[in-house]
Design a protein around this motif. Structure first.
Motif, PDB file in Angstrom:
ATOM      1  N   SER A  86     -15.095  62.193 -59.900  1.00 30.41           N
ATOM      2  CA  SER A  86     -14.050  62.099 -58.890  1.00 30.41           C
ATOM      3  C   SER A  86     -13.143  60.889 -59.136  1.00 30.41           C
ATOM      4  N   ALA A  87     -12.147  60.717 -58.269  1.00 37.73           N
ATOM      5  CA  ALA A  87     -11.067  59.757 -58.502  1.00 37.73           C
ATOM      6  C   ALA A  87     -11.562  58.326 -58.660  1.00 37.73           C
ATOM      7  N   SER A 241     -21.211  60.590 -58.393  1.00 31.71           N
ATOM      8  CA  SER A 241     -20.164  60.385 -57.407  1.00 31.71           C
ATOM      9  C   SER A 241     -20.489  59.165 -56.561  1.00 31.71           C
ATOM     10  N   PRO A 242     -19.438  58.379 -56.197  1.00 31.79           N
ATOM     11  CA  PRO A 242     -19.698  57.251 -55.310  1.00 31.79           C
ATOM     12  C   PRO A 242     -20.142  57.688 -53.927  1.00 31.79           C
ATOM     13  N   GLY A 243     -20.039  58.999 -53.676  1.00 28.21           N
ATOM     14  CA  GLY A 243     -20.510  59.530 -52.404  1.00 28.21           C
ATOM     15  C   GLY A 243     -19.453  59.455 -51.325  1.00 28.21           C
ATOM     16  N   ALA A 244     -19.544  60.381 -50.407  1.00 26.61           N
ATOM     17  CA  ALA A 244     -18.623  60.414 -49.276  1.00 26.61           C
ATOM     18  C   ALA A 244     -19.307  59.814 -48.061  1.00 26.61           C
ATOM     19  N   GLY A 245     -18.505  59.238 -47.203  1.00 29.24           N
ATOM     20  CA  GLY A 245     -19.048  58.675 -45.975  1.00 29.24           C
ATOM     21  C   GLY A 245     -19.235  59.760 -44.934  1.00 29.24           C
ATOM     22  N   GLU A 246     -18.975  59.421 -43.712  1.00 24.61           N
ATOM     23  CA  GLU A 246     -19.132  60.373 -42.609  1.00 24.61           C
ATOM     24  C   GLU A 246     -18.034  61.420 -42.674  1.00 24.61           C
ATOM     25  N   VAL A 247     -18.407  62.697 -42.519  1.00 26.62           N
ATOM     26  CA  VAL A 247     -17.452  63.799 -42.534  1.00 26.62           C
ATOM     27  C   VAL A 247     -17.464  64.463 -41.169  1.00 26.62           C
ATOM     28  N   VAL A 248     -16.294  64.558 -40.564  1.00 27.41           N
ATOM     29  CA  VAL A 248     -16.161  65.154 -39.231  1.00 27.41           C
ATOM     30  C   VAL A 248     -15.268  66.385 -39.344  1.00 27.41           C
ATOM     31  N   HIS A 249     -15.818  67.543 -38.972  1.00 28.37           N
ATOM     32  CA  HIS A 249     -15.041  68.784 -38.992  1.00 28.37           C
ATOM     33  C   HIS A 249     -14.561  69.113 -37.579  1.00 28.37           C
ATOM     34  N   ARG A 352     -10.174  53.670 -46.011  1.00 30.55           N
ATOM     35  CA  ARG A 352     -11.407  53.898 -45.261  1.00 30.55           C
ATOM     36  C   ARG A 352     -11.391  55.213 -44.493  1.00 30.55           C
ATOM     37  N   PHE A 353     -10.205  55.807 -44.345  1.00 26.37           N
ATOM     38  CA  PHE A 353     -10.105  57.012 -43.524  1.00 26.37           C
ATOM     39  C   PHE A 353      -9.228  58.047 -44.235  1.00 26.37           C
ATOM     40  N   VAL A 354      -9.683  59.293 -44.215  1.00 31.20           N
ATOM     41  CA  VAL A 354      -8.941  60.402 -44.814  1.00 31.20           C
ATOM     42  C   VAL A 354      -8.830  61.514 -43.776  1.00 31.20           C
ATOM     43  N   ILE A 355      -7.631  62.054 -43.627  1.00 35.50           N
ATOM     44  CA  ILE A 355      -7.402  63.186 -42.715  1.00 35.50           C
ATOM     45  C   ILE A 355      -6.928  64.359 -43.552  1.00 35.50           C
ATOM     46  N   GLN A 389     -14.247  62.055 -50.876  1.00 35.95           N
ATOM     47  CA  GLN A 389     -14.741  60.884 -51.601  1.00 35.95           C
ATOM     48  C   GLN A 389     -13.751  59.725 -51.610  1.00 35.95           C
ATOM     49  N   LEU A 390     -12.475  59.998 -51.270  1.00 35.06           N
ATOM     50  CA  LEU A 390     -11.483  58.930 -51.270  1.00 35.06           C
ATOM     51  C   LEU A 390     -11.810  57.842 -50.257  1.00 35.06           C
ATOM     52  N   ALA A 391     -12.456  58.231 -49.147  1.00 30.96           N
ATOM     53  CA  ALA A 391     -12.762  57.255 -48.110  1.00 30.96           C
ATOM     54  C   ALA A 391     -13.908  56.339 -48.505  1.00 30.96           C
ATOM     55  N   GLY A 392     -14.635  56.699 -49.554  1.00 33.42           N
ATOM     56  CA  GLY A 392     -15.754  55.864 -49.985  1.00 33.42           C
ATOM     57  C   GLY A 392     -16.992  56.083 -49.136  1.00 33.42           C
ATOM     58  N   PRO A 393     -18.100  55.524 -49.550  1.00 35.25           N
ATOM     59  CA  PRO A 393     -19.373  55.775 -48.851  1.00 35.25           C
ATOM     60  C   PRO A 393     -19.427  55.180 -47.447  1.00 35.25           C
ATOM     61  N   THR A 394     -18.534  54.246 -47.137  1.00 36.02           N
ATOM     62  CA  THR A 394     -18.562  53.625 -45.802  1.00 36.02           C
ATOM     63  C   THR A 394     -17.422  54.104 -44.916  1.00 36.02           C
ATOM     64  N   GLY A 395     -16.603  55.024 -45.410  1.00 41.01           N
ATOM     65  CA  GLY A 395     -15.454  55.492 -44.639  1.00 41.01           C
ATOM     66  C   GLY A 395     -15.721  56.787 -43.901  1.00 41.01           C
TER      67      GLY A 395
END
Length: 737
Positions: A86-87, A241-249, A352-355, A389-395
């Motif tokens: 990933s990026a 992957s650096p991993g994704a943080g919290e994902v909210v659908h 830290r945040f992706v929409i 994954q753009l938000a990082g593991p803490t985003g």
């Protein structure tokens, strides 16, 4: 000190004679000169700076670093490597450096390293970052090459460039003999250029067994892409992957735009520090969101800090964020962008945040009506993963669609849904250069391929055997679409090169018009009307360019403020100026005549229209009812002239002409003709190839033209008797055909 450097430069990879050791692999750790060699930069022979070690410690934290030994071993043993990550794994910055080490280990006997990017800005940003990491000067050991700008030398070890620049380079170096490693980054985007590169590289690799080809993708490639080069699965290195943080659908129905903006404001009010990326669908949404957030930002409490919206339009100048290290006490940036920009934010560590609404806009070319249709469709599963994954593991990533939505597995290749006339012209040129076959991963649409060949035939770019004609060879020299290239060549015949080269430049770069907020649109329209030329929009573009150059040459004129006052894009006009220079240089190189400027004279106006018709005779329309409903001759479709046109503005200066030549037709967005110029039917009959005219579908407009042709009415209604500068009145086709 020596032991520290060993651990930094090679980590645990440095074993004697291991390919991972690069140039130091030939030396054992007990060699007397080992310490001194490691303390010097292997690329420029100078001692490493303290910044090199600081950056190196950061590089070692990247996920890609764990795969260095595996990558170097794979590169040494085979010709093809695919790396998927990933990026923010570091693939685009680290892999090219390791390839440079690989080439250095064999003293560059097979060539240097080139790495392609889709967007110019990414190529520049990566080159700057990598030069910093390698502790060398940009433009020397590491450089870049993008349209209208080159920052490299013949001795540059690692060069980043756009994929289309590398394709054009192949016209003079078809086997890419300058390079020992070719890296195709963002291969997962499946653009026309990346697919053509992969198709040609397969043939090149057969003729050059020493060449190494590396594909970099953000998502795991599909089986047919893995098997493309070798017939069986090419070596694939998957990066952690650096991993994704919290994902909210959440489900928003059709109101994703309003939901996204509400989320931005809520994040700013209640969440911790960090930048936001909002993926929207259209350019209009990006501009509207920027306007709304700027307005809303002024009403927020100062205690919350400043909210700074940044519009990031793919491929457009002047709207790109400054990528770099985090600053303290700065505002919260909100990057408003669209596909395919997932990779664009590789260096923005503050996100830290992706929409993500889970949608994208695609242009799908319809060869039957010779225009693009716009569709809004779900993004692929791989794109969705990259955005998370753009938000990082803490985003946090806010997905504005249900969790159970089934997303497509892969991106549909652009080559099966794009106008490939320019691609076919290029591939025909490559056949002359000895590359007779482009093995596409997914073959172009057969109907689109036939339409492209037909168009090139109409433009006289092909001979009777379907090979490039002399005209076609010259057309392929220009970085223009075939119709515009033909227009430029026709301008040599009609002694109006100085004017047509401006039109070509202005229509090739992004639009020079800026569209302000709704309350300022009337003022912008009035400003644009000051440049209008009664002959049409193509002539208006010449007026704008000449006014821009006049302001540039005036020591008392502030060019940027002038552009701002007239609602013009300063960056786009600078690009047009540079592109005009490049086109002029190409004309001089192939020894074509360049006319003396004569803009404004009646003969010059007529000749410009002739040159335009020589290339764009397939894009002619007639007002069938006197109210602006234009019937397009080639596919019997009715459209209107775009409001930004001088005709669309319905100003007193320009009335609605009966016949127009247009540059572009946007079908499903607004069904409008863009950049239109008045012509006469007699001019069309003179310039259109006879076999094209007779293949036009039946219509009242064709009957009118046929009647004029039958009666030999070749006199132009508004013409004076021909002067020495004008061609005699005749119904014969132009000799440029």
């Amino acid at each position: 000190m020596a032991q520290d450097i060993t651990s930094l430069t090679g980590e645990d990879c440095f074993e004697a004679n291991s390919p991972c050791c690069s140039v130091t692999g030939a030396l054992s750790q007990g060699d007397k000169g080992y310490d001194d060699i490691l303390e010097l930069n292997q690329f420029d022979g100078l001692p490493y700076s303290s910044r090199f070690y600081k950056l190196l410690s950061e590089r070692k934290e990247l996920p890609v670093w764990k795969a260095k030994c595996e990558f170097m071993d794979t590169l040494a043993k085979g010709r093809f490597v695919i790396v998927s990550g990933s990026a923010k794994t570091g693939r685009s910055s680290q892999i090219p450096q390791w390839c440079a080490e690989f080439c250095l280990s064999v003293q560059f006997q097979h060539g240097m390293v080139v790495c392609t990017q889709i967007h110019s800005q990414q190529a520049v940003d990566l080159a700057l970052r990598v030069a910093d990491e390698m502790d060398v000067n940009i433009g020397h050991e590491v450089g870049y090459s993008i349209p209208l700008e080159t920052c490299s030398t013949n001795d540059t070890v690692l060069r980043y460039c756009t994929d289309d620049m590398l394709l054009r380079e192949m016209m003079s170096d078809p086997l890419l003999e300058r390079y020992g490693v070719v890296i195709v980054d963002q291969a997962h985007q499946r653009t026309v250029a990346t697919d053509v590169l992969q198709g040609l590289l397969k043939d090149i690799a057969l003729q050059r067994p020493e060449l190494r080809v590396v594909l970099l993708t953000a998502v795991e490639p599909v089986p047919k892409q893995l098997a493309h080069f070798t017939g069986s699965a090419a070596p694939l290195i998957g990066l952690e992957s650096p991993g994704a943080g919290e994902v909210v659908h959440s489900s928003t129905g059709d109101s994703y735009f309003c939901s996204a903006l509400r989320l931005v404001l809520e994040i700013h009010r209640s969440e911790e520090e960090g930048d936001v990326v909002v993926f929207l669908v259209t350019a209009q949404e990006i501009d509207l969101a920027h306007e709304i957030l700027c307005h809303e930002g002024h009403s927020l409490s100062p205690d919350l800090g400043e909210l700074l919206p940044v519009a990031v339009h793919p491929g457009q100048p002047g709207n790109l964020p400054i990528l770099g290290e985090e600053e303290t006490g700065r505002p919260r940036r909100v990057f408003l962008t669209s596909s395919p920009n997932e990779d664009f934010f590789w260096a923005v560590s503050s996100i830290r945040f992706v929409i993500d609404p889970g949608l994208e806009k695609r242009y799908v070319y319809n060869p039957r009506i010779r225009t693009n249709s716009v569709i809004i469709q779900p993004i692929s599963a791989g794109q969705a993963k990259s955005r998370k994954q753009l938000a990082g593991p803490t985003g946090k990533c806010f997905c504005l669609y249900p969790e159970d939505r089934q997303l497509p597995i892969e991106i549909r290749p652009h080559v099966v849904e794009s106008d490939i006339s320019s691609t076919v012209l290029f591939l025909k040129r490559m056949e002359i250069a000895g590359l007779g076959h482009c093995d596409f991963i997914d073959r172009p649409d057969p109907e689109g391929l036939m339409q492209a060949l037909e168009e090139l035939d109409y433009l006289a770019a092909l001979d009777n055997d379907g090979n490039l004609s002399e005209m076609g060879i010259i057309m392929s020299e220009f970085p223009l679409e075939p119709q515009m290239a033909k227009t430029l060549l026709a301008s040599c015949e009609f002694d109006c090169v100085s004017e047509v080269v401006i039109i070509a430049a202005m229509l090739t770069v992004p639009t020079c018009f800026t569209v302000p907020s709704a309350d300022l649109k009337p003022e912008a329209t009035q400003c644009h009307m000051k440049f209008q030329n009664p002959e049409g929009d193509h002539f208006t573009l010449i007026n704008i360019y000449k006014a821009f150059k006049k302001c540039q040459q005036d020591p008392y004129c502030n060019v940027e403020k002038w552009c701002q006052d007239f609602y013009l894009n300063h960056a786009a006009l600078l690009m047009a100026d540079a592109f005009r220079t490049e086109l002029t240089d190409t004309l001089k190189r192939i020894e074509l005549p360049i006319s003396v400027p004569a803009f404004g004279s009646r003969s010059n106006t007529l000749n410009i229209k002739r040159a335009l018709l020589a290339g764009f005779f397939m894009q002619v329309a007639r007002d069938v009812d006197g109210s602006g409903n234009y019937f397009i001759l080639t596919h019997r479709h009715v459209a209107q002239i775009h409001p930004l046109s001088g005709y669309g503005a319905k100003s007193p200066k320009l009335g609605l002409p009966e016949w127009v030549l247009f540059h572009d037709h946007s079908f499903s967005e607004d069904n409008c003709l863009r950049t239109a110029t008045h012509i006469t039917p007699e001019e069309f009959i003179q310039m259109a190839p006879q076999y094209f005219f007779y293949n036009l579908p039946p219509s009242e407009s064709k009957d009118i033209l046929q009647n004029i042709l039958n009666h030999g009415a070749s006199q132009y209604r508004d013409r004076k008797p021909p002067t020495s500068q004008e061609e005699p009145q005749t119904s014969d086709r132009c000799v440029i055909q």
